[in-house]
Every structure is written in C-alpha cells, then in structure tokens.
Design a protein around this motif. Structure first.
Motif, PDB file in Angstrom:
ATOM      1  N   HIS A  87      -2.809   1.911   8.580  1.00 57.21           N
ATOM      2  CA  HIS A  87      -4.744   1.155   8.520  1.00 57.21           C
ATOM      3  C   HIS A  87      -4.364  -0.545   8.854  1.00 57.21           C
ATOM      4  O   HIS A  87      -5.812  -1.259   9.726  1.00 57.21           O
ATOM      5  CB  HIS A  87      -4.708   0.473   6.792  1.00 57.21           C
ATOM      6  CG  HIS A  87      -4.558   2.057   6.316  1.00 57.21           C
ATOM      7  ND1 HIS A  87      -5.791   2.192   5.548  1.00 57.21           N
ATOM      8  CD2 HIS A  87      -3.999   2.709   5.073  1.00 57.21           C
ATOM      9  CE1 HIS A  87      -6.021   3.468   4.810  1.00 57.21           C
ATOM     10  NE2 HIS A  87      -4.677   3.453   4.467  1.00 57.21           N
ATOM     11  N   ASN A 129       1.319   5.151   3.756  1.00 55.89           N
ATOM     12  CA  ASN A 129       0.550   4.680   5.550  1.00 55.89           C
ATOM     13  C   ASN A 129       0.016   3.248   5.965  1.00 55.89           C
ATOM     14  O   ASN A 129      -1.211   3.432   6.421  1.00 55.89           O
ATOM     15  CB  ASN A 129      -0.445   5.872   5.748  1.00 55.89           C
ATOM     16  CG  ASN A 129      -1.843   5.957   4.467  1.00 55.89           C
ATOM     17  OD1 ASN A 129      -1.908   4.507   4.282  1.00 55.89           O
ATOM     18  ND2 ASN A 129      -2.946   6.324   5.305  1.00 55.89           N
ATOM     19  N   HIS A 137       0.599  -1.472  -0.208  1.00 56.50           N
ATOM     20  CA  HIS A 137      -0.322   0.384  -0.096  1.00 56.50           C
ATOM     21  C   HIS A 137       0.918   0.949  -0.198  1.00 56.50           C
ATOM     22  O   HIS A 137       0.406   2.370  -0.336  1.00 56.50           O
ATOM     23  CB  HIS A 137      -0.947  -0.087   1.300  1.00 56.50           C
ATOM     24  CG  HIS A 137      -1.693   1.188   0.965  1.00 56.50           C
ATOM     25  ND1 HIS A 137      -2.463   1.434   0.439  1.00 56.50           N
ATOM     26  CD2 HIS A 137      -2.030   2.001   2.344  1.00 56.50           C
ATOM     27  CE1 HIS A 137      -3.024   2.460   0.686  1.00 56.50           C
ATOM     28  NE2 HIS A 137      -3.294   2.972   2.400  1.00 56.50           N
ATOM     29  N   ASP A 182       0.171   4.876  -0.772  1.00 54.13           N
ATOM     30  CA  ASP A 182      -0.027   5.705   0.195  1.00 54.13           C
ATOM     31  C   ASP A 182       0.658   5.174   1.452  1.00 54.13           C
ATOM     32  O   ASP A 182       0.152   3.839   1.396  1.00 54.13           O
ATOM     33  CB  ASP A 182      -1.745   5.646   0.232  1.00 54.13           C
ATOM     34  CG  ASP A 182      -2.136   7.037   1.300  1.00 54.13           C
ATOM     35  OD1 ASP A 182      -1.336   7.594   1.378  1.00 54.13           O
ATOM     36  OD2 ASP A 182      -3.715   7.241   1.842  1.00 54.13           O
TER      37      ASP A 182
HETATM   38 ZN    ZN Z   1      -3.511   4.608   3.084  1.00 55.15          ZN
END
Ligand code: ZN
Length: 136
Positions: free
Chosen positions: A89, A85, A79, A83
């Motif tokens: 998550h 992050n 991921h 993005d």
């Molecule tokens: Zn994300």
C-alpha cells in the motif's frame, strides 16, 4: 467530441513485478478511432499502480530493488496485523493509480524510451485496467 471506454485485465505472476501494458493500450486507442484528445489509464487497486519508464531489464531490476530500499518490506507495520501487505500500500501511494497522455494524430504520445507499466505490489493477482479516451 466523443468518449470511448474499455477495460482489460492483466494477470501477474510474482509478488512484485512490472507488466508492460502498452500494446493493449495502443490497441484500444486504435479501436476507438479517436485522433486528438486525452487518454486516461487507471487501475482501481490499492496495491498496484502505474508508471511510465524505459523497458530495459537491468533498469527494471534496479527499479524493483529500489522500491524495497525506499519502503522497507519487512517492517512491523500496523496494517500487517489485519492484512500482511502494508508495504504494498505504501509503495503504491507513491506512484498513484492513473496516468494521462495527449493523443496526437491517433497515437499515444509516448517518448522513444517510454513504456506504460502496471506495477504489481501484492501479487500474483488478476488486475483490472481501465482506459478512457476523450476527444475527436
Ligand atoms: Zn492491505
């Protein structure tokens, strides 16, 4: 039987932190006038969650340190290609995004050492919190 809903926001100031939202939840309960029922607290976010635990600064430090041990923060997650992050998550999915409480005699049934925290995992941001109270 009545239903009362109110949202509020919490501004976070760090990438990862706990924000005590208990006073605002209690204010909303008092304003609702509901005495007996269920209180649902919900955050509509994929990288912020909710926990209930003790508000003690050293424990909060332990909590934040442990998060980074449970889920390594700087791993090469898929991921992160779109993005940056993924860890936020993944940690959030452990806690979930809602908590419910019995409302007894107009009071949130928290134990002596319990505090409701918003868990910020990808801040700083402004987070939305919804409170829904069902009862009479
Ligand atoms: Zn994300």
């Amino acid at each position: 039987m009545g239903v009362f809903s109110q949202g509020f926001t919490a501004k976070t100031s760090k990438q990862v932190e706990l924000v005590n939202i208990t006073p605002t939840v209690k204010e909303i309960i008092a304003k609702s006038g509901v005495r007996e029922g269920i209180v649902l607290v919900y955050v509509p976010h994929a990288t912020a969650g909710l926990i209930v635990n003790e508000n003690e600064p050293r424990l909060i430090k332990d909590f934040l340190d442990t998060l980074k041990t449970l889920i390594p923060w700087n791993k090469n997650y898929a991921h992160n290609q779109i993005d940056d992050n993924a860890a936020s998550h993944l940690v959030n999915s452990i806690f979930g995004c809602s908590i419910s409480f019995p409302l007894i005699e107009g009071k949130l049934s928290l134990g002596t050492w319990q505090t409701i925290f918003l868990v910020e995992l990808d801040g700083p941001r402004t987070r939305q919190i919804y409170v829904k109270i069902v009862g009479e």
